[in-house]
Design an enzyme around this catalytic site. Structure first.
Site, PDB file in Angstrom:
ATOM      1  N   PRO A 125      66.213  40.605  52.877  1.00 16.49           N
ATOM      2  CA  PRO A 125      65.516  40.573  51.589  1.00 16.49           C
ATOM      3  C   PRO A 125      65.242  39.185  51.014  1.00 16.49           C
ATOM      4  O   PRO A 125      64.558  39.083  50.003  1.00 16.49           O
ATOM      5  CB  PRO A 125      66.469  41.334  50.677  1.00 16.49           C
ATOM      6  CG  PRO A 125      67.819  41.133  51.288  1.00 16.49           C
ATOM      7  CD  PRO A 125      67.591  41.088  52.761  1.00 16.49           C
ATOM      8  N   ASP A 150      55.839  35.654  57.767  1.00 15.99           N
ATOM      9  CA  ASP A 150      54.992  35.793  56.596  1.00 15.99           C
ATOM     10  C   ASP A 150      55.645  35.194  55.366  1.00 15.99           C
ATOM     11  O   ASP A 150      56.746  34.673  55.394  1.00 15.99           O
ATOM     12  CB  ASP A 150      54.494  37.224  56.397  1.00 15.99           C
ATOM     13  CG  ASP A 150      55.604  38.252  56.442  1.00 15.99           C
ATOM     14  OD1 ASP A 150      55.365  39.363  56.906  1.00 15.99           O
ATOM     15  OD2 ASP A 150      56.731  37.917  56.019  1.00 15.99           O
ATOM     16  N   LYS A 188      49.966  36.505  54.608  1.00 16.96           N
ATOM     17  CA  LYS A 188      49.421  37.740  54.048  1.00 16.96           C
ATOM     18  C   LYS A 188      49.896  37.868  52.615  1.00 16.96           C
ATOM     19  O   LYS A 188      51.037  38.193  52.360  1.00 16.96           O
ATOM     20  CB  LYS A 188      49.942  38.939  54.849  1.00 16.96           C
ATOM     21  CG  LYS A 188      49.076  39.276  56.030  1.00 16.96           C
ATOM     22  CD  LYS A 188      49.241  40.727  56.427  1.00 16.96           C
ATOM     23  CE  LYS A 188      50.704  41.064  56.703  1.00 16.96           C
ATOM     24  NZ  LYS A 188      50.889  42.475  57.003  1.00 16.96           N
ATOM     25  N   GLY A 207      59.660  40.202  56.362  1.00 16.95           N
ATOM     26  CA  GLY A 207      60.573  40.354  55.232  1.00 16.95           C
ATOM     27  C   GLY A 207      61.245  41.723  55.245  1.00 16.95           C
ATOM     28  O   GLY A 207      60.632  42.723  55.648  1.00 16.95           O
ATOM     29  N   GLY A 208      62.494  41.770  54.808  1.00 10.18           N
ATOM     30  CA  GLY A 208      63.200  43.048  54.703  1.00 10.18           C
ATOM     31  C   GLY A 208      63.332  43.719  56.051  1.00 10.18           C
ATOM     32  O   GLY A 208      63.775  43.115  57.021  1.00 10.18           O
ATOM     33  N   ASP A 209      62.911  44.971  56.112  1.00  7.15           N
ATOM     34  CA  ASP A 209      62.895  45.710  57.368  1.00  7.15           C
ATOM     35  C   ASP A 209      61.447  45.823  57.849  1.00  7.15           C
ATOM     36  O   ASP A 209      60.549  46.104  57.052  1.00  7.15           O
ATOM     37  CB  ASP A 209      63.481  47.115  57.145  1.00  7.15           C
ATOM     38  CG  ASP A 209      63.503  47.887  58.453  1.00  7.15           C
ATOM     39  OD1 ASP A 209      64.513  47.792  59.166  1.00  7.15           O
ATOM     40  OD2 ASP A 209      62.489  48.553  58.781  1.00  7.15           O
ATOM     41  N   MET A 266      56.061  46.452  45.899  1.00  4.69           N
ATOM     42  CA  MET A 266      54.690  45.990  45.687  1.00  4.69           C
ATOM     43  C   MET A 266      54.102  46.628  44.431  1.00  4.69           C
ATOM     44  O   MET A 266      52.937  47.008  44.402  1.00  4.69           O
ATOM     45  CB  MET A 266      53.809  46.339  46.901  1.00  4.69           C
ATOM     46  CG  MET A 266      54.217  45.578  48.137  1.00  4.69           C
ATOM     47  SD  MET A 266      53.143  45.918  49.528  1.00  4.69           S
ATOM     48  CE  MET A 266      53.866  47.439  50.115  1.00  4.69           C
TER      49      MET A 266
HETATM   50  N1  SAH Z   1      59.454  45.168  54.569  1.00  3.51           N
HETATM   51  C1  SAH Z   1      59.846  44.678  53.273  1.00  3.51           C
HETATM   52  C2  SAH Z   1      58.860  45.074  52.198  1.00  3.51           C
HETATM   53  C3  SAH Z   1      57.519  44.434  52.341  1.00  3.51           C
HETATM   54  S1  SAH Z   1      56.444  44.812  51.037  1.00  3.51           S
HETATM   55  C4  SAH Z   1      61.251  45.171  52.956  1.00  3.51           C
HETATM   56  O1  SAH Z   1      61.764  46.005  53.666  1.00  3.51           O
HETATM   57  O2  SAH Z   1      61.841  44.663  52.019  1.00  3.51           O
HETATM   58  C5  SAH Z   1      56.719  43.455  49.937  1.00  3.51           C
HETATM   59  C6  SAH Z   1      57.480  43.928  48.718  1.00  3.51           C
HETATM   60  O3  SAH Z   1      58.862  43.932  48.988  1.00  3.51           O
HETATM   61  C7  SAH Z   1      57.345  43.040  47.525  1.00  3.51           C
HETATM   62  O4  SAH Z   1      56.152  43.315  46.810  1.00  3.51           O
HETATM   63  C8  SAH Z   1      58.542  43.452  46.707  1.00  3.51           C
HETATM   64  O5  SAH Z   1      58.313  44.673  46.070  1.00  3.51           O
HETATM   65  C9  SAH Z   1      59.560  43.704  47.786  1.00  3.51           C
HETATM   66  N2  SAH Z   1      60.484  42.575  47.993  1.00  3.51           N
HETATM   67  C10 SAH Z   1      60.685  41.907  49.129  1.00  3.51           C
HETATM   68  N3  SAH Z   1      61.664  40.977  48.963  1.00  3.51           N
HETATM   69  C11 SAH Z   1      62.088  41.089  47.713  1.00  3.51           C
HETATM   70  C12 SAH Z   1      63.090  40.437  46.928  1.00  3.51           C
HETATM   71  N4  SAH Z   1      63.855  39.464  47.443  1.00  3.51           N
HETATM   72  N5  SAH Z   1      63.260  40.814  45.650  1.00  3.51           N
HETATM   73  C13 SAH Z   1      62.512  41.785  45.107  1.00  3.51           C
HETATM   74  N6  SAH Z   1      61.559  42.438  45.796  1.00  3.51           N
HETATM   75  C14 SAH Z   1      61.352  42.118  47.073  1.00  3.51           C
END
Ligand code: SAH
Length: 514
Positions: A13, A36, A58, A89-91, A172
């Protein structure tokens, strides 16, 4: 030719420590990394120094066509036999279009697998103490997006069904938060349902605001929250812990003099970069804007020849981390290891170089007090010596093609023998598009660690607005002046620790004046 492969790696995250060990292993081995916007800098610095880093910026509103371009690059590099990491980012599979990239690889016959990551959908609530399945408060949660690729607004959900789910997590959803909230209320959710929005969860910039379903969009706007944001709607949002008090924040800021500052660093990223670590420890947001990078050529005949007659030297003098890395690569390539350095004395120009040696099990015999070529030469010449008079020391100097020659000329002036060998080359590169955009947004300081980075900055006509241009050492400062830029700061001693301290003091003084 061997076939390459693509690995979709979840970066977690935002906090670099929240990536999986398996993901990190892939990142460190990768030949090419596509990343990204949300990928943390610190993770990119785990890349091999010679890895190709490709930013795929992106951001919301970018044309959709870009996804196809990304797919093409993934497939193209893998077909060249390279190990490609797609850092997301994230998963990768949570609103990450990861499966589309996997499909593109499959269609092209390129092997592709995925390393999951911690999604912000889970990490953001956790980071403020909100459990999405707290007994008595929620038995189920839904994760939704506030932005569909088709309309730009929220997708066509069954809002009445969503309104009945205990906890709704919105990704988002910054721009459309008011719209989503209104639709949930129209779907039957009570307007006074607790809600919380978290910005930049798990990073040093994390903050959150609480409210109700009816007013959370307004509360987030009032607080000036900006992307990335996760919002949680439901009874569980009540668990959000109170934001740190103003007093606690300012106490923290005193220990972290660069809190809230944005500092761009123009040097090549590497996994062991003390400068980035110190800047962040002081509270700064770092922006990696590399303008040079080290490449280690597969052939380096001079260096290999010198390695075959190491016994001819008394010293090896290292003037950079890259010099250590490049020398080490030659040594390994020739089938040797640290034992062939037995009997040689080793000098390092400064702490970072000494640390790079230390990681390879070597302790420098000499490091000067200030970190210049001249002082390194002095340290070598003044070191007690058993075999011959100091001034006739024979010194091997592994260096880059653009490195300065001060060390060698000082040694020669004193009658010593200095033999430079090129073990790496410095390439001038364009910064990733994201980094240039961040510069334009405004930064408090731009840090230069070498004259080549200064020249590239000038050539590309980059600008950090009225940012302080800080040079790590005197030579770099002189390069700024030569390029017609004004050097705003050079620390007393050319080391990163002194630079970070000086930056903190300078920015604090400026703040006091305004
Ligand atoms: N695949 C990612 C999400 C991608 S979409 C995941 O699993 O986290 C991008 C969205 O993720 C952002 O608009 C926001 O809503 C969220 N996001 C990602 N990192 C974040 C963070 N550190 N804090 C808050 N929201 C986050």
């Amino acid at each position: 030719m061997k076939t390459g492969r693509v690995t979709l790696v979840g970066a977690g995250p935002g906090n670099p420590a929240l990536m999986t060990l398996k993901g990190l292993r892939h990142l460190r081995r990768a030949d090419v990394i596509l990343y990204d916007r949300l990928a943390p800098d610190a993770l990119l610095r785990q890349a091999r120094p010679d890895a190709e880093l490709i930013a795929v910026g992106k951001s919301p509103g970018d044309p959709l066509g870009r996804q196809e371009e990304i797919n093409d690059v993934l497939v193209d590099r893998a077909r060249r036999g390279l190990r490609v990491v797609r850092l997301k980012g994230g998963d990768p599979f949570v609103f990450g279009r990861g499966r589309e990239e996997m499909n593109a690889c499959a269609a092209a016959g390129v092997p592709c697998n995925v390393v999951p990551g911690i999604s912000s959908a889970l990490a953001a609530p956790a980071s403020i103490g909100v459990s999405l399945t707290h007994r008595g408060a929620a038995n189920a949660f839904a994760v939704i997006t506030g932005r569909s690729s088709r309309s730009g607004g929220p997708p066509d959900y069954d809002w009445a069904a969503l309104a009945r789910i205990d906890a709704v997590v919105i990704l988002m959803g910054h721009a459309s938060l008011a719209d989503v909230a209104a639709k949930l209320i129209a779907g039957g959710r009570a307007p006074d349902t607790p809600a919380v929005s978290v910005e930049s969860a798990t990073t040093s910039r994390q903050r959150h605001v609480t409210g109700t379903l009816a007013n959370i969009a307004a509360c987030a706007a009032d607080a000036g929250l900006s992307n990335p944001i996760v919002t949680v709607i439901g009874e569980v949002a009540r668990m959000a812990r109170a934001e740190a008090s103003h007093a606690a924040r300012s106490r923290r800021a005193r220990n972290r003099p660069l809190t809230g500052r944005r500092i761009a660093v123009t040097r090549a990223s590497s996994s062991s970069d003390e400068l980035f670590r110190l800047l962040r420890r002081a509270g700064a947001e770092t922006i990696a804007c590399p303008l040079i990078r080290a490449v280690f050529p597969p052939d380096a005949d001079d260096a290999d020849a010198a390695l075959r007659r190491l016994a001819d030297f008394d010293w090896i003098a290292f003037t950079s981390m890259h010099g250590v890395e490049g020398f080490w690569r030659r040594l390994q390539r020739s089938g040797r290891d640290a034992r062939s350095l037995a009997g040689l004395r080793i000098a390092a120009i400064g702490p970072a170089t000494a640390a790079a040696l230390h990681r390879r099990g070597l302790v420098a015999d000499a490091t000067p007090r200030t970190f210049t070529g001249r002082d390194l030469a002095r340290a070598i010449l003044d070191a007690p010596h058993d075999r011959r008079s100091d001034s006739s020391a024979r010194v091997l100097c592994p260096r880059g093609n653009l490195a300065r020659t001060e060390l060698e000329s000082e040694l020669r002036r004193a009658g010593a023998i200095a033999e430079p060998v090129e073990v790496y080359r410095t390439e001038l590169i364009e910064p990733p598009p994201g980094a240039a955009a961040e510069l334009t947004k405004g930064v408090d300081a731009v840090v230069f660690c070498s004259p080549s980075a200064v020249r590239q900055y000038a050539t590309l006509r980059l600008s950090g607005g009225d940012a302080i241009l800080a040079a790590l050492g005197r030579t770099t400062a002189a390069a700024l002046t030569e390029a017609g830029l004004s050097c705003g700061l050079v620390p007393e001693s050319a080391d990163v620790r002194a630079l970070v301290t000086a930056l903190g003091e300078r920015l604090r003084r400026e703040e006091a004046l305004t």
